[in-house]
Design a protein around this motif. Structure first.
Motif, PDB file in Angstrom:
ATOM      1  N   ALA A  90     -86.066  -1.463  36.097  1.00  0.00           N
ATOM      2  CA  ALA A  90     -84.658  -1.759  36.384  1.00  0.00           C
ATOM      3  C   ALA A  90     -83.722  -0.877  35.561  1.00  0.00           C
ATOM      4  O   ALA A  90     -82.733  -0.345  36.081  1.00  0.00           O
ATOM      5  N   VAL A  91     -84.014  -0.712  34.281  1.00  0.00           N
ATOM      6  CA  VAL A  91     -83.157   0.120  33.417  1.00  0.00           C
ATOM      7  C   VAL A  91     -83.222   1.580  33.866  1.00  0.00           C
ATOM      8  O   VAL A  91     -82.193   2.250  33.997  1.00  0.00           O
ATOM      9  N   ALA A  92     -84.419   2.078  34.123  1.00  0.00           N
ATOM     10  CA  ALA A  92     -84.557   3.463  34.580  1.00  0.00           C
ATOM     11  C   ALA A  92     -83.822   3.667  35.905  1.00  0.00           C
ATOM     12  O   ALA A  92     -83.147   4.687  36.098  1.00  0.00           O
ATOM     13  N   ASN A  93     -83.914   2.712  36.785  1.00  0.00           N
ATOM     14  CA  ASN A  93     -83.221   2.788  38.069  1.00  0.00           C
ATOM     15  C   ASN A  93     -81.707   2.883  37.862  1.00  0.00           C
ATOM     16  O   ASN A  93     -81.034   3.699  38.498  1.00  0.00           O
ATOM     17  N   GLU A  94     -81.188   2.073  36.980  1.00  0.00           N
ATOM     18  CA  GLU A  94     -79.741   2.084  36.721  1.00  0.00           C
ATOM     19  C   GLU A  94     -79.307   3.417  36.121  1.00  0.00           C
ATOM     20  O   GLU A  94     -78.280   3.969  36.515  1.00  0.00           O
ATOM     21  N   VAL A  95     -80.070   3.946  35.200  1.00  0.00           N
ATOM     22  CA  VAL A  95     -79.738   5.241  34.596  1.00  0.00           C
ATOM     23  C   VAL A  95     -79.768   6.330  35.664  1.00  0.00           C
ATOM     24  O   VAL A  95     -78.851   7.163  35.744  1.00  0.00           O
ATOM     25  N   GLY A  96     -80.781   6.316  36.514  1.00  0.00           N
ATOM     26  CA  GLY A  96     -80.886   7.306  37.581  1.00  0.00           C
ATOM     27  C   GLY A  96     -79.728   7.242  38.561  1.00  0.00           C
ATOM     28  O   GLY A  96     -79.289   8.267  39.088  1.00  0.00           O
ATOM     29  N   LYS A  97     -79.212   6.041  38.794  1.00  0.00           N
ATOM     30  CA  LYS A  97     -78.076   5.886  39.709  1.00  0.00           C
ATOM     31  C   LYS A  97     -76.763   6.332  39.080  1.00  0.00           C
ATOM     32  O   LYS A  97     -75.892   6.849  39.765  1.00  0.00           O
ATOM     33  N   LYS A  98     -76.611   6.142  37.783  1.00  0.00           N
ATOM     34  CA  LYS A  98     -75.328   6.391  37.120  1.00  0.00           C
ATOM     35  C   LYS A  98     -75.170   7.804  36.583  1.00  0.00           C
ATOM     36  O   LYS A  98     -74.057   8.243  36.350  1.00  0.00           O
ATOM     37  N   CYS A  99     -76.271   8.509  36.362  1.00  0.00           N
ATOM     38  CA  CYS A  99     -76.206   9.838  35.746  1.00  0.00           C
ATOM     39  C   CYS A  99     -76.602  10.902  36.762  1.00  0.00           C
ATOM     40  O   CYS A  99     -77.734  10.900  37.250  1.00  0.00           O
ATOM     41  N   ASP A 100     -75.678  11.827  37.044  1.00  0.00           N
ATOM     42  CA  ASP A 100     -75.940  12.880  38.027  1.00  0.00           C
ATOM     43  C   ASP A 100     -76.971  13.899  37.562  1.00  0.00           C
ATOM     44  O   ASP A 100     -77.575  14.577  38.391  1.00  0.00           O
TER      45      ASP A 100
END
Length: 133
Positions: free
Chosen positions: A38-48
Motif C-alpha cells: 500500500a505504501v509503495a503504491n501510494e508513493v508510485g502514484k504521487k511521485c512522477d
C-alpha cells in the motif's frame, strides 16, 4: 454417560477454538505485506520520477494469498478483507501516519519522491517495489 458428555462438550469447544481465526489485520505476516504494498503504491502514484514495480507487487500479493490460505483463510475471506472500505481507510490512515513520520507531506509530491528514492537506495521492502524513472 456424564463423562462422555463432558468429553464431547470439551472437544467441541476446543475444535471451535482451533477454528477461530484472528482478523487478518492482527496477523503480522499478512498486515505487514499489505502495508508495504500500500505504501509503495501510494508513493508510485504521487511521485512522477518513481514507478511501482507492479508485477513484483502482484507476485507478493499472490504469495500472500497462498500463505493466508495456509493459515486457514478462504479466498472469499481474503477478498472481503482487502476489498473492505473500512480496511482500505484504516490502511490508508496507517500509511499516511507512517509516511508523515518519515517527512512526507500529503499534498507535496516532492516529499513522496524524496522518501521513495531513499527507500530504493536502502533496498527496503518498500523500495523493492519501486523503481526510479
Amino acid at each position: 454417560m456424564h463423562l462422555k458428555f463432558i468429553i464431547a462438550t470439551t472437544a467441541a469447544i476446543l475444535a471451535g477454538t482451533a477454528e477461530a481465526k484472528p482478523s487478518m489485520r492482527d496477523v503480522p505476516e499478512i498486515e505487514n505485506i499489505l502495508f508495504t504494498v500500500a505504501v509503495a503504491n501510494e508513493v508510485g502514484k504521487k511521485c512522477d520520477s518513481i514507478e511501482g514495480r507492479w508485477l513484483k507487487g502482484y507476485r507478493m500479493l499472490f504469495t500472500l494469498r497462498k500463505r493466508a490460505n495456509q493459515l486457514g483463510y478462504s479466498d472469499s475471506e481474503i477478498r472481503a478483507y482487502v476489498e473492505s472500505d473500512a480496511e482500505k481507510d484504516r490502511m490508508r490512515a496507517k500509511g499516511y501516519k507512517y509516511l508523515e513520520s518519515e517527512g512526507v507531506i500529503k499534498n507535496n509530491p516532492e516529499t513522496f519522491c524524496v522518501f521513495g528514492h531513499a527507500e530504493i537506495a536502502k533496498s527496503s521492502a518498500i523500495g523493492a517495489l519501486l523503481k526510479a524513472n
